[in-house]
Design a protein around this motif. Structure first.
Motif, PDB file in Angstrom:
ATOM      1  N   UNK A 106       0.808  -1.227   0.000  1.00  0.00           N
ATOM      2  CA  UNK A 106       0.000   0.000   0.000  1.00  0.00           C
ATOM      3  C   UNK A 106       0.838   1.272   0.000  1.00  0.00           C
ATOM      4  N   UNK A 107       1.964   1.260   0.696  1.00  0.00           N
ATOM      5  CA  UNK A 107       2.739   2.497   0.789  1.00  0.00           C
ATOM      6  C   UNK A 107       3.508   2.819  -0.479  1.00  0.00           C
ATOM      7  N   UNK A 108       3.396   1.976  -1.508  1.00  0.00           N
ATOM      8  CA  UNK A 108       4.006   2.279  -2.811  1.00  0.00           C
ATOM      9  C   UNK A 108       3.107   3.154  -3.666  1.00  0.00           C
ATOM     10  N   UNK A 109       1.871   3.348  -3.231  1.00  0.00           N
ATOM     11  CA  UNK A 109       0.887   4.047  -4.049  1.00  0.00           C
ATOM     12  C   UNK A 109       0.807   5.523  -3.705  1.00  0.00           C
ATOM     13  N   UNK A 110       0.652   6.325  -4.759  1.00  0.00           N
ATOM     14  CA  UNK A 110       0.638   7.781  -4.602  1.00  0.00           C
ATOM     15  C   UNK A 110      -0.768   8.359  -4.501  1.00  0.00           C
ATOM     16  N   UNK A 111      -1.707   7.701  -5.136  1.00  0.00           N
ATOM     17  CA  UNK A 111      -3.074   8.244  -5.198  1.00  0.00           C
ATOM     18  C   UNK A 111      -4.070   7.140  -4.840  1.00  0.00           C
ATOM     19  N   UNK A 112      -5.118   7.549  -4.137  1.00  0.00           N
ATOM     20  CA  UNK A 112      -6.136   6.608  -3.681  1.00  0.00           C
ATOM     21  C   UNK A 112      -7.530   7.143  -4.008  1.00  0.00           C
ATOM     22  N   UNK A 113      -8.418   6.226  -4.361  1.00  0.00           N
ATOM     23  CA  UNK A 113      -9.821   6.569  -4.505  1.00  0.00           C
ATOM     24  C   UNK A 113     -10.505   6.569  -3.155  1.00  0.00           C
ATOM     25  N   UNK A 114     -11.784   6.897  -3.157  1.00  0.00           N
ATOM     26  CA  UNK A 114     -12.499   7.089  -1.908  1.00  0.00           C
ATOM     27  C   UNK A 114     -13.032   5.800  -1.307  1.00  0.00           C
ATOM     28  N   UNK A 115     -13.036   4.708  -2.040  1.00  0.00           N
ATOM     29  CA  UNK A 115     -13.515   3.436  -1.527  1.00  0.00           C
ATOM     30  C   UNK A 115     -14.963   3.181  -1.899  1.00  0.00           C
ATOM     31  N   UNK A 116     -15.261   1.919  -2.114  1.00  0.00           N
ATOM     32  CA  UNK A 116     -16.633   1.504  -2.403  1.00  0.00           C
ATOM     33  C   UNK A 116     -16.904   0.226  -1.598  1.00  0.00           C
ATOM     34  N   UNK A 117     -18.066   0.196  -0.945  1.00  0.00           N
ATOM     35  CA  UNK A 117     -18.374  -0.893  -0.017  1.00  0.00           C
ATOM     36  C   UNK A 117     -18.950  -2.091  -0.754  1.00  0.00           C
ATOM     37  N   UNK A 118     -18.366  -3.246  -0.496  1.00  0.00           N
ATOM     38  CA  UNK A 118     -18.881  -4.517  -1.008  1.00  0.00           C
ATOM     39  C   UNK A 118     -19.320  -5.351   0.185  1.00  0.00           C
ATOM     40  N   UNK A 119     -20.582  -5.752   0.185  1.00  0.00           N
ATOM     41  CA  UNK A 119     -21.118  -6.580   1.261  1.00  0.00           C
ATOM     42  C   UNK A 119     -21.630  -7.880   0.656  1.00  0.00           C
ATOM     43  N   UNK A 120     -21.114  -8.994   1.145  1.00  0.00           N
ATOM     44  CA  UNK A 120     -21.514 -10.303   0.655  1.00  0.00           C
ATOM     45  C   UNK A 120     -22.260 -11.019   1.768  1.00  0.00           C
TER      46      UNK A 120
END
Length: 122
Positions: A106-120
């Motif tokens: 994870x710490x190799x990444x420069x930009x992140x999206x806001x996240x999307x919830x997946x519920x199974x």
């Protein structure tokens, strides 16, 4: 660079979902892109990534497929045979590092999206 993740939702075990991550701004097809997830009460974990090759966590190998459409600056995660343990907030990310060596970190990444919830559900 801005990343917008979408496609999450509620699905029964055994079902499928496709997540999308649209990139805008000063992005490039040479950048690595990845999906990570954070299950409830747990740390963020690697799911899949792509740059020159594709990489998967053992827990999703054979069920999830990562792909990207460079013409649309969009990355996808096709998730099949979903299990309750796949329940998490899924994040997309992009890295400018010019190697595949660190795509699972994870710490190799420069930009992140806001996240999307997946519920199974079981």
């Amino acid at each position: 660079v801005q990343l917008q993740a979408s496609g999450g939702g509620l699905v029964q075990a055994g079902g499928s979902l496709r997540l999308s991550c649209a990139a805008s701004g000063r992005t490039s097809s040479t950048y690595g892109m990845g999906w990570f997830r954070q299950p409830p009460g747990k740390e963020r974990e690697f799911v899949a990534a792509t740059r020159r090759s594709t990489y998967y966590a053992d827990s999703v190998k054979g069920r999830f497929t990562i792909s990207r459409d460079n013409a649309k600056n969009t990355m996808y995660l096709q998730m099949n045979s979903l299990k309750p343990e796949d329940t998490a907030v899924y994040y997309c990310a992009q890295t400018k590092i010019n190697t595949d060596s660190y795509l699972t970190a994870p710490n190799a990444y420069d930009y992140w999206g806001q996240g999307t919830l997946v519920t199974v559900s079981s």
